[in-house]
Scaffold this active site. Structure first.
Site, PDB file in Angstrom:
ATOM      1  N   ARG A  61       0.825  -1.211   0.000  1.00 42.79           N
ATOM      2  CA  ARG A  61       0.000   0.000   0.000  1.00 42.79           C
ATOM      3  C   ARG A  61       0.861   1.263   0.000  1.00 42.79           C
ATOM      4  O   ARG A  61       0.508   2.266  -0.647  1.00 42.79           O
ATOM      5  CB  ARG A  61      -0.918  -0.024   1.227  1.00 42.79           C
ATOM      6  CG  ARG A  61      -1.941   1.104   1.271  1.00 42.79           C
ATOM      7  CD  ARG A  61      -2.882   0.949   2.442  1.00 42.79           C
ATOM      8  NE  ARG A  61      -3.803   2.076   2.530  1.00 42.79           N
ATOM      9  CZ  ARG A  61      -4.071   2.739   3.653  1.00 42.79           C
ATOM     10  NH1 ARG A  61      -3.481   2.393   4.791  1.00 42.79           N
ATOM     11  NH2 ARG A  61      -4.914   3.747   3.654  1.00 42.79           N
ATOM     12  N   HIS A  65       0.398   4.357  -2.648  1.00 39.86           N
ATOM     13  CA  HIS A  65       0.144   5.735  -2.227  1.00 39.86           C
ATOM     14  C   HIS A  65       1.280   6.663  -2.637  1.00 39.86           C
ATOM     15  O   HIS A  65       1.053   7.859  -2.828  1.00 39.86           O
ATOM     16  CB  HIS A  65      -0.095   5.786  -0.720  1.00 39.86           C
ATOM     17  CG  HIS A  65      -1.464   5.338  -0.319  1.00 39.86           C
ATOM     18  ND1 HIS A  65      -2.290   6.070   0.502  1.00 39.86           N
ATOM     19  CD2 HIS A  65      -2.177   4.235  -0.657  1.00 39.86           C
ATOM     20  CE1 HIS A  65      -3.449   5.436   0.664  1.00 39.86           C
ATOM     21  NE2 HIS A  65      -3.389   4.312  -0.028  1.00 39.86           N
ATOM     22  N   ASP A  66       2.466   6.133  -2.773  1.00 33.42           N
ATOM     23  CA  ASP A  66       3.579   6.942  -3.262  1.00 33.42           C
ATOM     24  C   ASP A  66       3.384   7.276  -4.738  1.00 33.42           C
ATOM     25  O   ASP A  66       3.465   8.441  -5.150  1.00 33.42           O
ATOM     26  CB  ASP A  66       4.894   6.202  -3.060  1.00 33.42           C
ATOM     27  CG  ASP A  66       6.092   7.030  -3.502  1.00 33.42           C
ATOM     28  OD1 ASP A  66       6.121   8.240  -3.197  1.00 33.42           O
ATOM     29  OD2 ASP A  66       6.999   6.470  -4.149  1.00 33.42           O
ATOM     30  N   GLY A  71       4.103  10.743  -8.625  1.00 35.75           N
ATOM     31  CA  GLY A  71       4.820   9.609  -9.191  1.00 35.75           C
ATOM     32  C   GLY A  71       5.591   8.838  -8.135  1.00 35.75           C
ATOM     33  O   GLY A  71       5.583   9.163  -6.946  1.00 35.75           O
ATOM     34  N   ASP A  73       8.302   8.455  -6.332  1.00 34.99           N
ATOM     35  CA  ASP A  73       9.505   9.222  -5.981  1.00 34.99           C
ATOM     36  C   ASP A  73       9.803   9.210  -4.488  1.00 34.99           C
ATOM     37  O   ASP A  73      10.609   9.992  -3.996  1.00 34.99           O
ATOM     38  CB  ASP A  73       9.362  10.672  -6.455  1.00 34.99           C
ATOM     39  CG  ASP A  73       8.275  11.440  -5.698  1.00 34.99           C
ATOM     40  OD1 ASP A  73       7.458  10.785  -4.996  1.00 34.99           O
ATOM     41  OD2 ASP A  73       8.254  12.681  -5.787  1.00 34.99           O
ATOM     42  N   SER A  75       8.147  10.266  -2.103  1.00 33.37           N
ATOM     43  CA  SER A  75       7.705  11.465  -1.372  1.00 33.37           C
ATOM     44  C   SER A  75       6.776  11.112  -0.216  1.00 33.37           C
ATOM     45  O   SER A  75       6.649  11.881   0.738  1.00 33.37           O
ATOM     46  CB  SER A  75       7.022  12.455  -2.327  1.00 33.37           C
ATOM     47  OG  SER A  75       5.978  11.839  -3.051  1.00 33.37           O
ATOM     48  N   GLU A  87       2.982  14.343   2.746  1.00 33.85           N
ATOM     49  CA  GLU A  87       1.974  13.374   2.301  1.00 33.85           C
ATOM     50  C   GLU A  87       1.569  12.398   3.393  1.00 33.85           C
ATOM     51  O   GLU A  87       0.396  12.063   3.542  1.00 33.85           O
ATOM     52  CB  GLU A  87       2.507  12.575   1.100  1.00 33.85           C
ATOM     53  CG  GLU A  87       2.627  13.348  -0.190  1.00 33.85           C
ATOM     54  CD  GLU A  87       3.310  12.532  -1.280  1.00 33.85           C
ATOM     55  OE1 GLU A  87       3.145  11.292  -1.289  1.00 33.85           O
ATOM     56  OE2 GLU A  87       4.014  13.111  -2.117  1.00 33.85           O
ATOM     57  N   ASN A  93      -3.618   9.015   4.389  1.00 36.75           N
ATOM     58  CA  ASN A  93      -2.384   8.288   4.686  1.00 36.75           C
ATOM     59  C   ASN A  93      -2.145   8.053   6.167  1.00 36.75           C
ATOM     60  O   ASN A  93      -1.122   7.485   6.553  1.00 36.75           O
ATOM     61  CB  ASN A  93      -1.178   9.048   4.105  1.00 36.75           C
ATOM     62  CG  ASN A  93      -1.107   8.945   2.597  1.00 36.75           C
ATOM     63  OD1 ASN A  93      -1.655   8.030   2.004  1.00 36.75           O
ATOM     64  ND2 ASN A  93      -0.426   9.892   1.967  1.00 36.75           N
ATOM     65  N   PRO A 161      -6.793   7.776  -4.947  1.00 31.55           N
ATOM     66  CA  PRO A 161      -8.117   7.185  -5.208  1.00 31.55           C
ATOM     67  C   PRO A 161      -8.833   6.928  -3.893  1.00 31.55           C
ATOM     68  O   PRO A 161      -8.285   6.262  -3.009  1.00 31.55           O
ATOM     69  CB  PRO A 161      -7.770   5.863  -5.916  1.00 31.55           C
ATOM     70  CG  PRO A 161      -6.378   6.031  -6.433  1.00 31.55           C
ATOM     71  CD  PRO A 161      -5.696   6.920  -5.445  1.00 31.55           C
ATOM     72  N   HIS A 191      -6.072  -5.752  -2.639  1.00 26.94           N
ATOM     73  CA  HIS A 191      -6.851  -5.798  -1.408  1.00 26.94           C
ATOM     74  C   HIS A 191      -6.960  -7.220  -0.862  1.00 26.94           C
ATOM     75  O   HIS A 191      -7.607  -7.441   0.159  1.00 26.94           O
ATOM     76  CB  HIS A 191      -8.250  -5.213  -1.631  1.00 26.94           C
ATOM     77  CG  HIS A 191      -8.251  -3.734  -1.817  1.00 26.94           C
ATOM     78  ND1 HIS A 191      -9.367  -3.024  -2.194  1.00 26.94           N
ATOM     79  CD2 HIS A 191      -7.263  -2.810  -1.686  1.00 26.94           C
ATOM     80  CE1 HIS A 191      -9.071  -1.737  -2.292  1.00 26.94           C
ATOM     81  NE2 HIS A 191      -7.792  -1.589  -1.987  1.00 26.94           N
ATOM     82  N   THR A 192      -6.332  -8.169  -1.526  1.00 20.45           N
ATOM     83  CA  THR A 192      -6.225  -9.517  -0.971  1.00 20.45           C
ATOM     84  C   THR A 192      -5.308  -9.530   0.243  1.00 20.45           C
ATOM     85  O   THR A 192      -5.337 -10.458   1.048  1.00 20.45           O
ATOM     86  CB  THR A 192      -5.705 -10.516  -2.024  1.00 20.45           C
ATOM     87  OG1 THR A 192      -5.725 -11.841  -1.476  1.00 20.45           O
ATOM     88  CG2 THR A 192      -4.272 -10.196  -2.442  1.00 20.45           C
ATOM     89  N   SER A 245      -7.856 -14.786   4.461  1.00 16.94           N
ATOM     90  CA  SER A 245      -6.704 -14.932   3.557  1.00 16.94           C
ATOM     91  C   SER A 245      -5.924 -13.628   3.449  1.00 16.94           C
ATOM     92  O   SER A 245      -5.266 -13.387   2.438  1.00 16.94           O
ATOM     93  CB  SER A 245      -7.201 -15.366   2.167  1.00 16.94           C
ATOM     94  OG  SER A 245      -6.134 -15.547   1.275  1.00 16.94           O
TER      95      SER A 245
END
Length: 324
Positions: A61, A65-66, A71, A73, A75, A87, A93, A161, A191-192, A245
């Protein structure tokens, strides 16, 4: 816990090579400057996941999120400073984990090859190895990313998103990063792995307007979730995103979504678009696991090339949480 060697079809190797060319990245980028870089990351990740297998999801994750903000990077790893909220302190986050593990791997690399391997490459490699160690696929990772110098909580809040997003909104966000609808439904399969805090989905259980459960959520599953999240203010409890799982990378996530048991609204939304629904239902049969693994590898390769800094852009941080 050893990571099995790369066993990939030629098509995936070709994709990695062509994608890297576009992004000015290179397979074996550190072959002369830090030849053991990938081995160091792999071995340290094996130790981390052996002790804390539940970290595989959070580390994957972190990479997502990076890449969706400025992009890939690194950050997202930067700490806030006086006058700048980074961030990692943005509301979406707040639940991110695994920062200490990134610093641990980076320290090993700095000891072996000071100032050579970027935090952006470290995070990209760690996300791949997290998937492999969770019994998922492997893929070649083109390297040569450099670390960004800017990190903005405001940008993270506006560009990530949302878990409540529908397919049109999510598709628009993905398209802004050069990713398509198939990438959206394939990468949702991440999301598994992992867990989520109640606030990210509790609105599906306690609608503040009429008190009704989200009708797109299976009622029996909703009842089970209510036992964990007893009110809209319950922030402490966690729920598995792929019940039964959540430490194993597999296709059971799609079976849950197909049964209207996806945890987030964004999971449920995949059933309301014809193309994403077809993919969910196909993979949910359990007959196309190898196809999903190939698709996931390809989409991760594409995402890993989003907005990368190369050449003399950015910097190579000594510690991932602070600028040099």
């Amino acid at each position: 816990m050893a990571i099995r060697p790369l066993l990939l079809p030629l098509a995936l190797l070709a994709l990695a090579a062509s994608s890297a060319a576009v992004a000015n990245l290179e397979i074996g980028f550190y072959s002369k400057t830090c030849p053991d870089a990938e081995k160091i990351v792999r071995e340290e990740m094996a130790k981390i996941i052996a002790v804390a297998p539940s970290l595989a999801g959070p580390l994957l994750r972190l990479h997502f999120h990076d890449c969706f903000v400025r992009g890939c990077d690194a950050s997202v790893l930067l700490e806030s400073t006086e006058g700048n909220v980074a961030e990692k302190d943005a509301k979406p986050n707040k639940s991110l984990r695994g920062f200490g593990s990134v610093e641990r791997v980076k320290a090993k690399l700095e000891a072996a090859c000071p100032g050579v391997v970027s935090c952006a490459d470290v995070l990209t490699l760690m996300s791949r190895d997290a998937v492999v160690l969770a019994k998922g696929p492997s893929w070649p990772v083109a390297l040569g990313r450099r670390d960004g110098r800017v990190s903005s909580a405001a940008e993270a809040s506006s560009q990530l998103p949302p878990a409540s997003g529908d397919v049109p909104l999510l598709a628009k966000i993905f398209a802004s990063k050069g990713l398509g609808l198939k990438d959206l439904v394939v990468l949702s399969g991440a999301h598994t792995l992992g867990t989520a805090h109640c606030p990210s989905f509790v609105d599906r259980l306690y609608n503040t307007t009429d008190g009704l459960v989200d009708p797109s959520l299976d009622s029996e599953y909703a009842d089970k979730l209510r036992l964990k999240c007893r009110s809209v203010d319950d922030r402490a409890m966690l729920s598995e995103m792929d019940p039964g799982s959540f430490k194993t990378f597999d296709t059971s996530y799609y079976r849950h979504v197909a049964k209207r048991r996806g945890l987030f609204r964004s999971d449920a939304a995949l059933l309301f678009d014809a193309d994403t629904r077809d993919y969910v239902q196909r993979i949910a049969t359990g007959k196309f696991d190898a196809e999903f693994f190939r698709d996931f590898s390809a989409s991760m390769t594409k995402m890993g090339d989003v907005g990368v800094l190369t050449g003399t852009q950015g910097e190579i941080r000594k510690k991932c949480y602070a600028l040099n």
